[in-house]
Design a protein around this motif. Structure first.
Motif, PDB file in Angstrom:
ATOM      1  N   ASN A   1      36.501  45.768  39.879  1.00  0.00           N
ATOM      2  CA  ASN A   1      36.343  46.043  38.487  1.00  0.00           C
ATOM      3  C   ASN A   1      37.165  45.544  36.851  1.00  0.00           C
ATOM      4  N   ASN A   2      38.158  45.143  37.387  1.00  0.00           N
ATOM      5  CA  ASN A   2      39.151  44.554  36.907  1.00  0.00           C
ATOM      6  C   ASN A   2      39.327  43.581  37.187  1.00  0.00           C
ATOM      7  N   GLN A   3      39.345  42.581  36.082  1.00  0.00           N
ATOM      8  CA  GLN A   3      38.663  40.989  36.896  1.00  0.00           C
ATOM      9  C   GLN A   3      41.071  40.868  36.348  1.00  0.00           C
ATOM     10  N   GLU A   4      41.452  41.764  35.734  1.00  0.00           N
ATOM     11  CA  GLU A   4      42.807  41.927  35.300  1.00  0.00           C
ATOM     12  C   GLU A   4      43.414  42.109  36.663  1.00  0.00           C
ATOM     13  N   LYS A   5      42.951  42.811  37.360  1.00  0.00           N
ATOM     14  CA  LYS A   5      44.069  43.173  38.193  1.00  0.00           C
ATOM     15  C   LYS A   5      43.357  42.442  39.941  1.00  0.00           C
ATOM     16  N   LEU A   6      42.766  41.199  40.073  1.00  0.00           N
ATOM     17  CA  LEU A   6      42.546  40.099  41.187  1.00  0.00           C
ATOM     18  C   LEU A   6      43.563  39.706  41.883  1.00  0.00           C
ATOM     19  N   GLU A   7      44.705  39.736  41.730  1.00  0.00           N
ATOM     20  CA  GLU A   7      45.723  39.422  42.403  1.00  0.00           C
ATOM     21  C   GLU A   7      46.651  40.624  42.878  1.00  0.00           C
ATOM     22  N   GLU A   8      46.429  41.115  42.021  1.00  0.00           N
ATOM     23  CA  GLU A   8      47.236  42.381  42.980  1.00  0.00           C
ATOM     24  C   GLU A   8      46.169  43.118  43.355  1.00  0.00           C
ATOM     25  N   LEU A   9      45.350  43.281  43.534  1.00  0.00           N
ATOM     26  CA  LEU A   9      43.970  43.628  44.686  1.00  0.00           C
ATOM     27  C   LEU A   9      44.162  42.617  46.119  1.00  0.00           C
ATOM     28  N   ILE A  10      44.723  41.169  45.682  1.00  0.00           N
ATOM     29  CA  ILE A  10      44.610  40.946  46.483  1.00  0.00           C
ATOM     30  C   ILE A  10      45.482  40.409  48.111  1.00  0.00           C
ATOM     31  N   ILE A  11      47.078  40.519  46.916  1.00  0.00           N
ATOM     32  CA  ILE A  11      47.667  41.311  47.300  1.00  0.00           C
ATOM     33  C   ILE A  11      48.145  42.810  48.010  1.00  0.00           C
ATOM     34  N   GLU A  12      47.524  43.193  48.076  1.00  0.00           N
ATOM     35  CA  GLU A  12      47.531  44.381  48.379  1.00  0.00           C
ATOM     36  C   GLU A  12      46.775  44.672  49.575  1.00  0.00           C
ATOM     37  N   ASN A  13      45.544  44.115  49.345  1.00  0.00           N
ATOM     38  CA  ASN A  13      44.335  43.782  50.813  1.00  0.00           C
ATOM     39  C   ASN A  13      44.752  43.342  52.102  1.00  0.00           C
ATOM     40  N   ASN A  14      45.819  42.117  51.423  1.00  0.00           N
ATOM     41  CA  ASN A  14      46.114  40.913  52.293  1.00  0.00           C
ATOM     42  C   ASN A  14      47.517  42.068  53.706  1.00  0.00           C
ATOM     43  N   LYS A  15      47.986  43.542  52.728  1.00  0.00           N
ATOM     44  CA  LYS A  15      48.639  44.454  54.233  1.00  0.00           C
ATOM     45  C   LYS A  15      47.227  44.558  54.798  1.00  0.00           C
ATOM     46  N   LEU A  16      46.190  44.970  54.998  1.00  0.00           N
ATOM     47  CA  LEU A  16      45.333  45.340  55.671  1.00  0.00           C
ATOM     48  C   LEU A  16      44.504  44.827  56.984  1.00  0.00           C
TER      49      LEU A  16
END
Length: 363
Positions: A308-323
Motif C-alpha cells: 500500500n505504501n512504497q516507502e515500506k517496501l524494504e521493511e515489509l520484505i524484511i518482516e516477510n522473510n521471517k515467515l
C-alpha cells in the motif's frame, strides 16, 4: 475424442495451452505462427481461413472438440459455429477459452493506430457478445472474477473456471532459501506490464530489481528518457524460455505491481506467472488492486505482500522473510496441488460433458 486448440499466435508460447494439451488424449494445434522447435509435429498446423474450413470439412464425421483461445480467435469460432449449423455437424463441440477480459487499451502510436485498435475492439466486442450466448458454445476462463463478470454482464450460465496453473509441478523447498537473494525482487513477462512505478523506490532502498522478458530493454530505455531513473540502476536479463524458469530459484520475491491501473483485468488477474513463481518458492508483492491474487494465496502467511505504501517496501520484505519457513513451503505446496488438481478436474469434466452431450444428441 480429438481436441484441437486454436490460437492466433504461437500455441507453444502459451503456458495455458500447453497445460491443457497435457490433459488431452488426442491433441492438435492450429495457430498463426510456426514454431521451429515443432517442425516434426504433424499435429501442429498453420491457422488461416482456408485451414479452418478444410479442417472442419475433414473432421465433419469425427468426434471433435475445438477450443478457441482469447478474443483473437473469435472470427474462427464464428466460422466454426456457422459450419456446425449449416453442415449439421452434431459431433463437433466448441469451447471458447477466455484468457482475460476484452478491454480497450489506448496506445501511444498515433491517431491511425488508435483508430485501428478501436475498430478492432468494437468488432471483437460484438462477436464475443453474440457467441457467448450460444447454447452450442461452452465458455471457460481463468478466474472466478472473470467468470462472474461474464455471467452477470451477458446473463449466461457461469463459465467454467480452469486456473492457469501451467505444466510445471511444485519444485521448491526450504533448503533453497539460503541461496536466494534476501531483498532482490524479480519481474518476468511482457514489457507492457513492467512495474515502472516501483523503479525509484527500489533504487532509493538499495533493492535490486531484475527484469526478464522480450522487449524489456527497449521499454526500460524509453522509460528512462522520461524519468530520473538510469538504465544501469535496473538489472535487465533479456528473454527467457517458458519451459526453463530455473532463474526464479535465486529469488524470494516476484513483483506484480500496477497500483494506478484499475482495469478489471488486474482485479481479476490470476496469471500463470503467479503459479510459476509460487511453484518455485517465491512470495508475491502486489498492489492492492490485484484482489483475486490476494484472495487466492493471502491465507498462507508469507505468500503475499500487499504494498500500500512504497516507502515500506524494504521493511515489509524484511518482516516477510521471517515467515518463509518450513510451514510456508509446506502450505504453498499443498495449496498449489489443490489448485492444480481442481484445474485438471474442471477442464476434463468440461470437455467430457461437452463430448457426451453431443453423443446423446446424436443418439
Amino acid at each position: 475424442m480429438k481436441t484441437t486448440h486454436i490460437f492466433k499466435s504461437n500455441c507453444f508460447m502459451s503456458t495455458r495451452i500447453m497445460m491443457q494439451s497435457e490433459w488431452d488424449q488426442n491433441c492438435n494445434f492450429l495457430h498463426r505462427k510456426n514454431n521451429p522447435n515443432y517442425h516434426e509435429n504433424t499435429n501442429d498446423k498453420k491457422l488461416s481461413l482456408f485451414s479452418i474450413i478444410s479442417f472442419l470439412l475433414r473432421e465433419k464425421k469425427e468426434n471433435t472438440l475445438l477450443i478457441f483461445h482469447c478474443q483473437s480467435s473469435l472470427p474462427y469460432l464464428m466460422i466454426s459455429f456457422i459450419a456446425k449449423k449449416l453442415m449439421n455437424m452434431s459431433s463437433l463441440s466448441l469451447i471458447y477459452d477466455i484468457h482475460d477480459l476484452h478491454e480497450y487499451d489506448r496506445n501511444e502510436k498515433g491517431l491511425i493506430a488508435n483508430l485501428k485498435a478501436k475498430v478492432r475492439y468494437q468488432v471483437f466486442r460484438v462477436l464475443e457478445r453474440s457467441l457467448v450466448k450460444k447454447n452450442d458454445i461452452n465458455v471457460m476462463t481463468v478466474s472466478e472474477g472473470i467468470a462472474e463478470h461474464y455471467m452477470n454482464k451477458f446473463n449466461i450460465i457461469k463459465p467454467n473456471v480452469v486456473r492457469n496453473i501451467g505444466t510445471e509441478s511444485y519444485s521448491a523447498n526450504e533448503n533453497t532459501e539460503n541461496i536466494r537473494h534476501k531483498k532482490d525482487i524479480v519481474f518476468f513477462g511482457r514489457a507492457g506490464r513492467i512495474p515502472f512505478e516501483i523503479f525509484q523506490t527500489c533504487i532509493d532502498q538499495s533493492i535490486n530489481l531484475h527484469l526478464w522478458g522480450r522487449g524489456i530493454e527497449e521499454a526500460v530505455e524509453d522509460y528512462c528518457k522520461i524519468s530520473r531513473c538510469k538504465k544501469s540502476d535496473i538489472i535487465i536479463n533479456g528473454a527467457y524460455e517458458p519451459n526453463d524458469l530455473r532463474f526464479l530459484d535465486k529469488f524470494r520475491y516476484l513483483i506484480l505491481y500496477k497500483p494506478n491501473d484499475l482495469k478489471l483485468n488486474y482485479k481479476f488477474s490470476l496469471p500463470n506467472k503467479l503459479f510459476q513463481a509460487i511453484s518455485h518458492g517465491l512470495s508475491i508483492i502486489v498492489s492492492p488492486n490485484f484482489t483475486e491474487i490476494i484472495d487466492s494465496f493471502g491465507h498462507i502467511p508469507g505468500a503475499i505482500i500487499i504494498l500500500n505504501n512504497q516507502e515500506k517496501l524494504e521493511e515489509l520484505i524484511i518482516e516477510n522473510n521471517k515467515l518463509r519457513d518450513e510451514k510456508f513451503f509446506s502450505q504453498c505446496k499443498k495449496h498449489y496441488k489443490t489448485v492444480r488438481d481442481n484445474a485438471k478436474k474442471n477442464y476434463q469434466e468440461l470437455c467430457y460433458c461437452q463430448f457426451n452431450s453431443n453423443m446423446d444428441y446424436i443418439k
